[in-house]
Design a protein around this motif. Sequence first.
Motif, PDB file in Angstrom:
ATOM      1  N   MET A  43       1.253  -1.450   0.203  1.00 37.43           N
ATOM      2  CA  MET A  43      -0.409   0.200   0.218  1.00 37.43           C
ATOM      3  C   MET A  43       1.209   0.774  -0.284  1.00 37.43           C
ATOM      4  O   MET A  43       1.514   1.776   0.641  1.00 37.43           O
ATOM      5  CB  MET A  43      -1.085   0.452   1.535  1.00 37.43           C
ATOM      6  CG  MET A  43      -1.645   1.109   1.354  1.00 37.43           C
ATOM      7  SD  MET A  43      -3.367   0.860   2.758  1.00 37.43           S
ATOM      8  CE  MET A  43      -1.809   1.390   4.067  1.00 37.43           C
ATOM      9  N   ILE A  91      -1.569   6.993   1.399  1.00 38.76           N
ATOM     10  CA  ILE A  91      -2.755   6.943   1.813  1.00 38.76           C
ATOM     11  C   ILE A  91      -3.557   7.228   2.689  1.00 38.76           C
ATOM     12  O   ILE A  91      -4.542   7.313   2.916  1.00 38.76           O
ATOM     13  CB  ILE A  91      -3.395   5.432   1.123  1.00 38.76           C
ATOM     14  CG1 ILE A  91      -3.194   5.111  -0.654  1.00 38.76           C
ATOM     15  CG2 ILE A  91      -5.061   4.275   1.742  1.00 38.76           C
ATOM     16  CD1 ILE A  91      -3.110   3.915  -0.751  1.00 38.76           C
ATOM     17  N   GLU A  92      -2.066   7.286   3.543  1.00 40.04           N
ATOM     18  CA  GLU A  92      -2.112   6.637   4.821  1.00 40.04           C
ATOM     19  C   GLU A  92      -2.850   9.129   5.454  1.00 40.04           C
ATOM     20  O   GLU A  92      -2.809   9.042   6.540  1.00 40.04           O
ATOM     21  CB  GLU A  92      -1.352   6.167   6.180  1.00 40.04           C
ATOM     22  CG  GLU A  92      -1.000   4.503   5.663  1.00 40.04           C
ATOM     23  CD  GLU A  92      -0.168   4.417   6.243  1.00 40.04           C
ATOM     24  OE1 GLU A  92       0.725   5.769   6.905  1.00 40.04           O
ATOM     25  OE2 GLU A  92       0.035   2.839   6.617  1.00 40.04           O
ATOM     26  N   ALA A 126      -8.823   7.692   4.653  1.00 36.67           N
ATOM     27  CA  ALA A 126      -7.972   6.482   5.037  1.00 36.67           C
ATOM     28  C   ALA A 126      -8.305   5.610   5.215  1.00 36.67           C
ATOM     29  O   ALA A 126      -7.409   4.280   4.740  1.00 36.67           O
ATOM     30  CB  ALA A 126      -6.799   7.448   5.524  1.00 36.67           C
ATOM     31  N   GLN A 127      -8.770   5.789   6.505  1.00 32.90           N
ATOM     32  CA  GLN A 127      -8.847   4.304   7.099  1.00 32.90           C
ATOM     33  C   GLN A 127      -9.759   3.108   6.125  1.00 32.90           C
ATOM     34  O   GLN A 127      -8.905   2.162   6.112  1.00 32.90           O
ATOM     35  CB  GLN A 127      -9.185   4.837   8.164  1.00 32.90           C
ATOM     36  CG  GLN A 127     -10.083   3.196   9.135  1.00 32.90           C
ATOM     37  CD  GLN A 127      -8.985   2.701  10.028  1.00 32.90           C
ATOM     38  OE1 GLN A 127      -7.789   3.352  10.258  1.00 32.90           O
ATOM     39  NE2 GLN A 127      -8.724   1.375   9.772  1.00 32.90           N
ATOM     40  N   SER A 134      -7.493   2.183   3.082  1.00 37.18           N
ATOM     41  CA  SER A 134      -6.082   1.416   4.032  1.00 37.18           C
ATOM     42  C   SER A 134      -6.908  -0.107   4.294  1.00 37.18           C
ATOM     43  O   SER A 134      -6.584  -1.353   3.979  1.00 37.18           O
ATOM     44  CB  SER A 134      -5.744   1.965   5.979  1.00 37.18           C
ATOM     45  OG  SER A 134      -4.937   0.475   6.187  1.00 37.18           O
ATOM     46  N   THR A 135      -7.860  -0.340   4.901  1.00 39.60           N
ATOM     47  CA  THR A 135      -8.809  -2.114   5.598  1.00 39.60           C
ATOM     48  C   THR A 135      -8.873  -1.866   4.142  1.00 39.60           C
ATOM     49  O   THR A 135      -8.769  -3.791   4.175  1.00 39.60           O
ATOM     50  CB  THR A 135      -9.722  -1.134   6.415  1.00 39.60           C
ATOM     51  OG1 THR A 135     -10.136  -0.485   7.149  1.00 39.60           O
ATOM     52  CG2 THR A 135     -10.220  -2.537   6.339  1.00 39.60           C
ATOM     53  N   TRP A 190      -7.944  -2.061   1.108  1.00 42.11           N
ATOM     54  CA  TRP A 190      -6.268  -2.758   0.398  1.00 42.11           C
ATOM     55  C   TRP A 190      -5.002  -3.776   1.170  1.00 42.11           C
ATOM     56  O   TRP A 190      -5.193  -4.466   0.814  1.00 42.11           O
ATOM     57  CB  TRP A 190      -5.326  -1.682   0.554  1.00 42.11           C
ATOM     58  CG  TRP A 190      -4.344  -1.815  -0.704  1.00 42.11           C
ATOM     59  CD1 TRP A 190      -2.850  -2.541   0.091  1.00 42.11           C
ATOM     60  CD2 TRP A 190      -3.766  -1.311  -1.909  1.00 42.11           C
ATOM     61  NE1 TRP A 190      -2.664  -2.311  -1.235  1.00 42.11           N
ATOM     62  CE2 TRP A 190      -2.841  -0.927  -2.154  1.00 42.11           C
ATOM     63  CE3 TRP A 190      -4.540   0.193  -2.263  1.00 42.11           C
ATOM     64  CZ2 TRP A 190      -2.054  -0.977  -2.970  1.00 42.11           C
ATOM     65  CZ3 TRP A 190      -3.921   0.306  -3.700  1.00 42.11           C
ATOM     66  CH2 TRP A 190      -3.082   0.548  -3.805  1.00 42.11           C
ATOM     67  N   GLN A 191      -5.586  -4.286   2.757  1.00 40.83           N
ATOM     68  CA  GLN A 191      -4.850  -4.932   3.440  1.00 40.83           C
ATOM     69  C   GLN A 191      -5.862  -6.012   3.055  1.00 40.83           C
ATOM     70  O   GLN A 191      -5.020  -7.028   2.983  1.00 40.83           O
ATOM     71  CB  GLN A 191      -4.992  -4.730   5.002  1.00 40.83           C
ATOM     72  CG  GLN A 191      -4.474  -3.543   4.913  1.00 40.83           C
ATOM     73  CD  GLN A 191      -2.617  -4.004   5.166  1.00 40.83           C
ATOM     74  OE1 GLN A 191      -1.885  -4.634   4.522  1.00 40.83           O
ATOM     75  NE2 GLN A 191      -1.633  -2.732   4.700  1.00 40.83           N
ATOM     76  N   ALA A 234      -3.357  -6.475  -0.366  1.00 32.26           N
ATOM     77  CA  ALA A 234      -1.631  -6.184   0.521  1.00 32.26           C
ATOM     78  C   ALA A 234      -1.121  -7.862   0.773  1.00 32.26           C
ATOM     79  O   ALA A 234       0.330  -7.717   0.681  1.00 32.26           O
ATOM     80  CB  ALA A 234      -1.622  -5.963   1.576  1.00 32.26           C
TER      81      ALA A 234
END
Length: 359
Positions: free
Chosen positions: A121, A125-126, A132-133, A136-137, A139-140, A144
């Motif tokens: 990632m 993005i952070e 962002a949250q 990120s979730t 993406w992971q 990821a």
Amino acid sequence: MISRPPAASSESPTPGCLKKQKAASLVLYVALVLLALWVVRDFIAVVAWAGVIAIALWPLLRRVEGSRWFSGRTTLIAALLTLAIALLVVLPVGVGIAQALREARDLSDWFRTAQDNGIAMPGLIERLPFGAQQISTWWQTNLAAPLRESPAMKGLHSTTVMTLGRHVGERVAHSVMVFAFMLVALFVIFQAGPRLSGSILKGVRRGFGDDGARLVEHMAAAVRGTVSGLVVVGIGEGALLGIAYFVTGLPHAALLGLVTAIAAMLPFCAPITFGLAALWLFAQGSVAAAIGLAVFGSVVVFIAEHFVRPVLIGNSTRLPFLLVLFGILGGAETFGLLGLFIGPALMTVLMVLWTDLVQ
């Protein structure tokens, strides 16, 4: 005793009988025309595209025919113009395919690595101001981890990929066949030359009088002006954004500029190209360059689409700005790409009829 044949009737048809005959002839003609159009229904769009290109290049055709080098060489002129149109389409596509083949190995290696290790990632993005949250979730969860086990990739079974590939292949084959038939129709129209235009105007005058011929000439001018406006504006947008691509450090800036020029010939399609380029810069960490490219591209497209293009088309057809805009957008929504040229032509007819009514 020799029998004599009955004498021919000297009675002429009554007015009522003549009216019935004319009505029956009209019905027969209309039915035959509709039947012929139904038979060639799959080729109407092909002939229409060939007609649009021929109308746009008609002044050039007449100028070449008037030169002493090509005087009387109608077939040669038609062949050269058709070949030029073919190259204008084939060369950009060929360059794009060649460039894609060069990048295919790197793309294959990257995809293999992503399947084994996933996609890291980006740190940007952070630092997003919002969302962002959630991003990120997602993406992971989907990207990821190794893509072989990713939920986002589980739906891409081999049968799905094969079905998608078959549909894409069918569409490509159909497009190639349509383009080939369009070139054949274009060659025939160019070869017919002035005889064709003279026959069309003569037939229109016989059927609809001088007013009908005048409408046809106005429609041809509208199509010619629309083609000129789309091409000129597209080339201008592609050149300006190509310079922006080079300044921001994008790879293959010239190729991206060519793609943008082709996309910009269609209203409001250029943002797709420079938007994707800006996203690529953003993903690489070049935030300032991405924002600058997005802002510059938006300004260029706004000015070109809302001011330059309508003015170019309106000046050639003497249409108001609003009718040009409605003709382009409404025609594209109703008839697809072909409507980009049909819409302004119909708006021109509407304007001519309104002018004749109020005068």
